[in-house]
Design a protein around this motif. Structure first.
Motif, short mmCIF file in Angstrom:
data_model
loop_
_atom_site.label_atom_id
_atom_site.label_comp_id
_atom_site.label_asym_id
_atom_site.label_seq_id
_atom_site.Cartn_x
_atom_site.Cartn_y
_atom_site.Cartn_z
N GLU A 52 49.55 30.46 48.08
CA GLU A 52 48.51 29.46 48.33
C GLU A 52 47.52 29.34 47.18
OE1 GLU A 52 46.64 30.36 52.06
OE2 GLU A 52 48.55 30.42 53.15
N ASN A 53 47.25 30.46 46.50
CA ASN A 53 46.27 30.47 45.40
C ASN A 53 46.91 30.40 44.02
OD1 ASN A 53 44.24 30.56 47.29
ND2 ASN A 53 43.76 32.72 47.02
N ASN A 54 48.21 30.12 44.00
CA ASN A 54 48.93 29.92 42.74
C ASN A 54 48.88 31.15 41.83
OD1 ASN A 54 50.57 28.29 41.08
ND2 ASN A 54 48.81 27.66 39.84
N ILE A 55 49.01 32.33 42.41
CA ILE A 55 49.12 33.58 41.65
C ILE A 55 50.61 33.77 41.33
CG2 ILE A 55 48.78 36.08 41.67
CD1 ILE A 55 46.46 35.57 43.67
N GLN A 56 50.92 33.92 40.07
CA GLN A 56 52.31 33.87 39.62
C GLN A 56 53.07 35.19 39.70
OE1 GLN A 56 53.81 30.80 38.48
NE2 GLN A 56 51.96 30.10 39.53
N LEU A 73 60.76 34.82 50.48
CA LEU A 73 60.72 33.45 50.98
C LEU A 73 59.55 32.65 50.40
CD1 LEU A 73 61.69 33.82 54.75
CD2 LEU A 73 63.00 32.68 52.96
N GLU A 74 58.51 33.35 49.93
CA GLU A 74 57.36 32.66 49.33
C GLU A 74 57.66 32.12 47.94
OE1 GLU A 74 54.67 31.94 51.02
OE2 GLU A 74 55.51 33.02 52.73
N LYS A 75 58.75 32.60 47.34
CA LYS A 75 59.22 32.10 46.04
C LYS A 75 58.13 32.14 44.96
CE LYS A 75 62.67 29.05 48.14
NZ LYS A 75 63.75 30.03 47.95
N ILE A 76 57.43 33.27 44.90
CA ILE A 76 56.44 33.48 43.83
C ILE A 76 57.21 33.66 42.53
CG2 ILE A 76 54.58 34.99 43.04
CD1 ILE A 76 54.31 35.75 46.10
N THR A 77 56.75 33.05 41.47
CA THR A 77 57.49 32.99 40.21
C THR A 77 57.99 34.35 39.74
OG1 THR A 77 56.21 31.06 39.53
CG2 THR A 77 57.42 32.22 37.81
#
Length: 220
Positions: free
Chosen positions: A102-106, A137-141
């Protein structure tokens, strides 16, 4: 400008060692801690929030960083109630991963366990396996899941069964060679160092077993 890191579980054995490493690492300008109790360290880099980790979502506005290290974990001895254990070992890492998304933490790095398997008959292994699946499942980079075998080192609280296992593994470790090396116990300093390496270097694997943890720890 230096990076900002979030640590969940900085008052634990591995999290505490990770905090020590980040405090002396010039790549980091700020270390944000979300904990139930204070780490007891005063430092210009530290921004500490004493919160209810089971309600981590309430901290969304403060959950801003370049990377997140999740060192949360309980034991059957400390948390015998399975529902409570699930809230900690599944709920907290998964909510942290959701906040990263949600907060775009990579970058999200979490400690799981060797043997994690969502289909396991063992509650502990099944919980870890479900946690890993939900995090992915969150697909964080940049997502890395550390899967240590037994973690050695001296904890502040006594864990009788774990202490016996550590003595046994100390005797067995020299005989675990080749494909069996992933079953060797691993010191928490190696886990912490491996996490620092992964946060600052691209790595092709998502799941990192004990033998790889030790190799990467030397490269941080």
């Amino acid at each position: 400008m230096g990076k900002t890191a979030i640590i969940l579980g900085a008052t634990g054995l591995t999290g505490g060692l990770l905090l020590e490493q980040l405090l002396i690492d010039n790549r980091y300008q700020k270390i944000i801690l979300f904990s139930r109790k204070t780490c007891g360290i005063t430092h210009d880099k530290i921004e500490e929030h004493l919160v209810d980790l089971l309600n981590l979502k309430a901290q969304k506005d403060k959950f801003i960083a370049d990377e997140v290290f999740c060192c949360i974990g309980s034991t059957k001895a400390k948390t015998p109630n399975e529902e409570n254990y699930l809230e900690i070992d599944f709920g907290i890492p998964v909510m942290a991963a959701q906040l990263c998304k949600e907060n775009n933490i990579q970058t999200f790095i979490v400690i799981s366990a060797l043997g994690a398997d969502k289909h396991s008959k063992l509650f502990y292994n099944r919980t870890k396996g479900r946690m890993e699946e939900a995090v992915l499942l969150e697909k964080i980079t940049n997502t890395y899941i550390l899967q240590p075998a037994l973690i050695s080192g001296n904890r502040s609280e006594k864990r009788m069964g774990e202490d016996v296992a550590k003595i046994f593994m100390k005797l067995v470790n020299p005989f675990l060679l080749g494909s069996l090396s992933k079953y060797k116990s691993v010191h928490p300093i190696n886990i912490a160092s491996c996490m620092v390496f992964l946060a600052n270097n691209l790595y092709p694997e998502v799941r990192i077993p004990s033998d790889e943890i030790k190799k990467l720890a030397t490269n941080k």
